[in-house]
Design an enzyme around this catalytic site. Structure first.
Site, short mmCIF file in Angstrom:
data_model
loop_
_atom_site.label_atom_id
_atom_site.label_comp_id
_atom_site.label_asym_id
_atom_site.label_seq_id
_atom_site.Cartn_x
_atom_site.Cartn_y
_atom_site.Cartn_z
CB SER A 185 33.31 33.75 33.47
OG SER A 185 32.15 33.29 32.83
CG HIS B 276 34.75 31.96 37.38
ND1 HIS B 276 33.51 31.50 37.78
CD2 HIS B 276 34.69 32.08 36.03
CE1 HIS B 276 32.74 31.35 36.72
NE2 HIS B 276 33.45 31.68 35.65
#
Length: 295
Positions: A199, A246
């Site tokens: 991610s 993230h």
């Protein structure tokens, strides 16, 4: 006799053609300056060139690569614009299959700051010297939904970015973003929390895609809407998502992507790879600071 001797000396000093040594010539290739005879001379825009330079270049006095079409970031246009993306997806899938086959392997690949936790001295994790976890965690997934979502995002975002940046720059962007996500998770998350997934790198692709679309004057609303949706999920405590990875990947992707598509042509490679080096230096500093704190 003196005049005849002088003529003989001049003839002996004339060089021979590099392909036909027995043929004296006063002409040299305008690119490599090798002597060439009339049979080997190839007319160029200025002077003559030898057959080797013509075969190895464009025939215009420039290297062949100088006339190759380039991407907006200066990369070479490849026959398969998704090759690196395919390889990255393949690596992620291979690691996922390996983890499913051996659950003990998962513990060796995920990102763990330190184990056992304080007050004990860490023997495992990044603080214990296992820096490789910053990289291996980028390719590790345990749940099928996790890898499915990430690989779909990688395919959707990665293909156009690879085509726009070129393979080397795209790969640099992917790894810098992924490492930035890992480093920020290591810095801010609990040292005993296991972090895994692509991610961070994918959020870096999100950021670079937004920068690229802005550079091309495309409508940013679709990518911004998708990014906002993903950020909502990121900060939803019910999903147990590493927001640090993230955000770290997103910030690195925006910075690196901006350097890739806005670097001035005359010093493009220096700016692009110099920016990657600076981001990597920040990653190393964050890792060292966190390691010093945990040990």
């Amino acid at each position: 006799m003196d005049q005849a001797a002088g003529s003989s000396q001049d003839a002996q000093s004339a060089p021979g053609c590099y392909r036909h040594p027995d043929r004296e010539t006063g002409i040299r290739c305008t690119r490599c300056e090798k002597p060439i005879c009339p049979e080997c001379m190839v007319s160029a825009s200025v002077g003559f060139q030898c057959p080797d330079c013509v075969r190895g270049g464009s025939g215009t006095g420039h290297a062949r690569t100088a006339t190759q079409p380039r991407t907006i970031a200066g990369g070479t246009i490849a026959a398969d614009p998704r090759l690196i993306t395919k390889i990255l997806v393949g690596i992620n899938l291979a690691v996922f299959i390996a983890v499913q086959a051996s659950t003990s392997l998962l513990n060796d690949l995920v990102l763990i700051g330190a184990w056992p936790p304080a007050p004990f001295a860490p023997t495992e994790g990044v603080a214990g010297g296992e820096w490789y976890r910053l990289v291996t965690s980028m390719f590790t997934h345990q749940e099928i939904w996790h890898i499915a979502f990430n690989m779909l995002s990688l395919w959707w975002l990665g293909g156009p970015l690879e085509a726009a940046l070129g393979r080397a720059r795209y790969l640099a962007l992917y790894f810098v973003s992924g490492l930035a996500g890992s480093a920020l998770a290591y810095l801010l998350a609990s040292p005993s929390t296991a972090t895994l997934g692509a991610s961070g790198a994918i959020f870096g692709l999100f950021g670079a895609t937004a920068v690229l679309m802005r550079r091309l004057n495309y409508d940013l609303r679709p990518i911004i809407a998708l990014l906002v949706i993903n950020l909502i999920f990121t900060f939803n405590p019910g999903f147990n998502i590493s927001w640090q990875a993230h955000i770290g990947g997103l910030v690195a992707g925006v910075i690196t992507g901006y350097a890739m598509v806005h670097a001035p042509r005359e010093r493009r490679a220096l700016v692009q790879y110099g920016t990657c080096a600076l981001v990597l230096a920040v990653i190393v500093i964050m890792t060292l600071l966190r390691t010093a704190q945990l040990t």
